[in-house]
Design an enzyme around this catalytic site. Structure first.
Site, mmCIF file in Angstrom:
data_model
loop_
_atom_site.group_PDB
_atom_site.id
_atom_site.type_symbol
_atom_site.label_atom_id
_atom_site.label_comp_id
_atom_site.label_asym_id
_atom_site.label_seq_id
_atom_site.Cartn_x
_atom_site.Cartn_y
_atom_site.Cartn_z
ATOM 1 N N LYS A 22 0.838 -1.207 0.000
ATOM 2 C CA LYS A 22 0.000 0.000 0.000
ATOM 3 C C LYS A 22 0.872 1.255 0.000
ATOM 4 O O LYS A 22 0.645 2.189 -0.782
ATOM 5 C CB LYS A 22 -0.900 -0.010 1.256
ATOM 6 C CG LYS A 22 -1.567 1.322 1.558
ATOM 7 C CD LYS A 22 -2.476 1.249 2.762
ATOM 8 C CE LYS A 22 -1.813 1.420 4.102
ATOM 9 N NZ LYS A 22 -1.371 2.787 4.441
ATOM 10 N N ASN A 23 1.887 1.267 0.882
ATOM 11 C CA ASN A 23 2.660 2.496 1.055
ATOM 12 C C ASN A 23 3.706 2.712 -0.042
ATOM 13 O O ASN A 23 4.397 3.726 -0.036
ATOM 14 C CB ASN A 23 3.282 2.538 2.452
ATOM 15 C CG ASN A 23 2.205 2.765 3.513
ATOM 16 O OD1 ASN A 23 1.084 3.172 3.187
ATOM 17 N ND2 ASN A 23 2.527 2.499 4.765
ATOM 18 N N CYS A 116 -6.160 12.795 11.997
ATOM 19 C CA CYS A 116 -6.078 11.342 11.866
ATOM 20 C C CYS A 116 -5.983 10.770 13.259
ATOM 21 O O CYS A 116 -5.341 11.347 14.130
ATOM 22 C CB CYS A 116 -4.848 10.974 11.057
ATOM 23 S SG CYS A 116 -4.461 9.247 11.099
ATOM 24 N N ARG A 123 -2.064 14.921 11.861
ATOM 25 C CA ARG A 123 -0.695 14.557 11.488
ATOM 26 C C ARG A 123 -0.101 15.741 10.743
ATOM 27 O O ARG A 123 -0.587 16.149 9.719
ATOM 28 C CB ARG A 123 -0.714 13.262 10.682
ATOM 29 C CG ARG A 123 -0.995 12.098 11.641
ATOM 30 C CD ARG A 123 -1.288 10.817 10.976
ATOM 31 N NE ARG A 123 -0.202 10.240 10.221
ATOM 32 C CZ ARG A 123 -0.381 9.210 9.394
ATOM 33 N NH1 ARG A 123 -1.570 8.694 9.236
ATOM 34 N NH2 ARG A 123 0.633 8.715 8.740
ATOM 35 N N ASP A 307 3.775 0.142 12.429
ATOM 36 C CA ASP A 307 2.600 -0.506 11.823
ATOM 37 C C ASP A 307 2.421 -1.952 12.280
ATOM 38 O O ASP A 307 1.375 -2.548 12.040
ATOM 39 C CB ASP A 307 2.696 -0.459 10.283
ATOM 40 C CG ASP A 307 2.626 0.967 9.752
ATOM 41 O OD1 ASP A 307 2.163 1.846 10.491
ATOM 42 O OD2 ASP A 307 3.045 1.193 8.605
ATOM 43 N N ARG A 400 -9.202 -0.559 4.099
ATOM 44 C CA ARG A 400 -8.301 0.479 3.590
ATOM 45 C C ARG A 400 -6.940 -0.095 3.212
ATOM 46 O O ARG A 400 -6.262 0.426 2.335
ATOM 47 C CB ARG A 400 -8.059 1.524 4.693
ATOM 48 C CG ARG A 400 -9.008 2.680 4.690
ATOM 49 C CD ARG A 400 -8.548 3.672 5.740
ATOM 50 N NE ARG A 400 -7.143 3.978 5.527
ATOM 51 C CZ ARG A 400 -6.243 4.149 6.485
ATOM 52 N NH1 ARG A 400 -6.581 4.069 7.746
ATOM 53 N NH2 ARG A 400 -4.990 4.440 6.204
#
Ligand code: EPU
Length: 424
Positions: A22-23, A116, A123, A307, A400
């Site tokens: 994803k990132n 967030c 953030r 994470d 997500r």
């Protein structure tokens, strides 16, 4: 609103494929703006955040053709430099569009990104603003909370990040590619996604050295090309599945991953007694009876990733003894702990950044609400360990970042039902 219902406890078995990161995907889509040519991206994860990013680039005028895990983006029709708040305000990574628009078109307008849940006062984007200013952008901020950035020609500069930031490193690196002269970035983040982005840009004519180390040097070029980009495997998915296997004492083969990108977790598995074997792109986690406690402190890559902090916490509830978890990156990333306590975990909150877990604990199914993406996957793991039914609300937060997580876990033998439709 859809939810998951999980019946536990369960031992899983079989193989699971890791999807594209994803990132990484959230950076390569905006990076497409740096060139006027067409980019073809493969191994794209089919998740909410990617849909939002593609909607945003399409709204700017790019042509987007998507087919499951591939997408072709033709940015030649981009005719706007204002990020539409309807799309941009829905995801923090929309900030990644700012640098490429500024670099290629000399201006960009965007709304202050929304707050967030994992950062105490939202953030911040101060590093981005300061960095773009260092490259020569003129910055205006309106009462309506819009930023206007302008630069006839960006000029290379020396910039030192006071805080190590993944997205700010990537944003400055991308923007400097089209700046005049040399940019030196210091105290950069070193995540594999940054190196992968730099490798692609270099193949297209950029001149970046040092990506993956604390110092990145970029020699500006007038234009770059575009081509094929294959997204690297998601190291956080890899780690989440490895922890899920260990916590449920299951035998799982994790395929299409880069075990080397989760080295810190695998080193810890050696210490706590979770057996595994690895090859270049596979990780085989094997069941164990006894898990030993081991304390961690989150750290930028290659340290222990924030994470994976919440999935690791659930693993420690199954360890025999006490462990300390110290979250150093975000202020509000221990919000989920209350819910684990309600399930039967013995967790002491020392302060907003530190918890002590006294394991092992039998967990019991409860009604939970997922506060953020990574806490969400932690709740799924806790539901697999717990006795009885666990109901998880707000699973939008899980969709997500994890593609078809319920379908993939059912294939491993999990009893997980989705009530309501997939939020894609
Ligand atoms: N920070 C600032 N000023 C800035 C930017 C960041 O002070 O202008 C601070 C943050 O408040 C935080 C620290 O820097 O304390 C690190 O945040 P960072 O900027 O590295 O986070 P990020 O780049 O916004 C990325 C990932 C996150 C991941 C972090 C840390 C993306 C799109 N997001 O965020 O991923 O947690 O790096 O590794 O790449 C997730 O996938 O669940 C997720 C939140």
């Amino acid at each position: 609103m859809s939810k998951f219902i999980i019946e536990g406890p369960v031992k899983l078995s079989g193989e699971i494929d890791v999807k594209g990161a994803k990132n990484s995907a959230l950076k390569i889509i905006p990076a497409a703006i740096l060139s006027a040519k067409t980019i073809h991206i493969t191994n794209l994860p089919n998740i909410e955040d990617i849909d939002k990013s593609l909607s945003l680039i399409a709204d700017l005028g790019a042509e987007v053709k998507r087919d499951k895990s591939t997408v072709t983006i033709d940015p030649s029709g981009i005719n706007k430099t204002e990020l539409n708040p309807v799309f941009a305000n829905k995801f923090r990574a929309s900030i990644m569009f700012v640098g490429p628009l500024l670099a290629r078109f000399g201006e960009v307008t965007f709304h202050q990104p929304g707050g967030c849940v994992i950062g105490a006062s939202g953030r911040p984007i101060d590093l981005f603003i300061e960095g773009f200013g260092c490259l020569g952008a003129e910055i205006k901020y309106t009462e309506e909370e819009f930023y206007h950035l302008k630069a006839k020609k960006l000029t290379g500069c020396n910039y030192f990040f006071n805080v190590v930031s993944v997205t700010a490193t990537e944003a400055m690196m991308m923007t400097a590619v089209l700046a005049q002269g040399t940019t030196t970035l210091q105290n950069c983040a070193m995540e594999p996604e940054i190196k992968s982005l730099a490798d692609y840009l270099n193949k297209q004519g950029a001149k970046i050295t040092g990506a993956g180390t604390p110092t990145i040097i970029i020699e500006g070029v007038d234009e770059i090309n575009a081509g094929e980009f294959e997204i690297i495997p998601d190291r956080i998915e890899t780690g989440s599945f490895a922890i899920m296997a260990a916590a449920t004492r299951s035998d799982i083969i994790i395929k299409n991953c880069h075990p080397d990108h989760t080295r810190v977790l695998l080193n810890i598995f050696n210490k706590i007694g979770v057996p595994f074997t690895e090859s270049k792109d596979t990780l085989h986690i094997k069941p164990t009876d006894k898990i030993k406690p081991y304390s961690i402190k989150t750290h930028e890559y290659p340290g222990f990733p924030t994470d994976l902090q919440s999935p690791y916490t659930i693993l420690m509830t199954q360890a025999e003894g006490s462990s300390l978890i110290h979250e150093t990156i975000y202020d509000r990333r221990l919000l989920y702990v209350d819910m684990l306590s309600q399930m039967g975990a013995d967790i002491i909150m020392c302060d907003p950044h530190r918890i002590v877990i006294n394991g092992p604990n039998q967990l019991y199914g409860k009604k939970l609400t997922s506060p953020d993406l990574r806490a969400g996957i932690t709740m799924v793991i806790s539901g697999l360990i717990a006795k009885g039914a666990t109901e998880i609300d707000n699973i939008y937060q899980i969709d997500r970042g994890y593609e078809d997580i319920d379908g993939r876990l059912r294939a491993l033998g999990a009893d997980i039902k989705r009530i309501g439709t997939l939020n894609l």
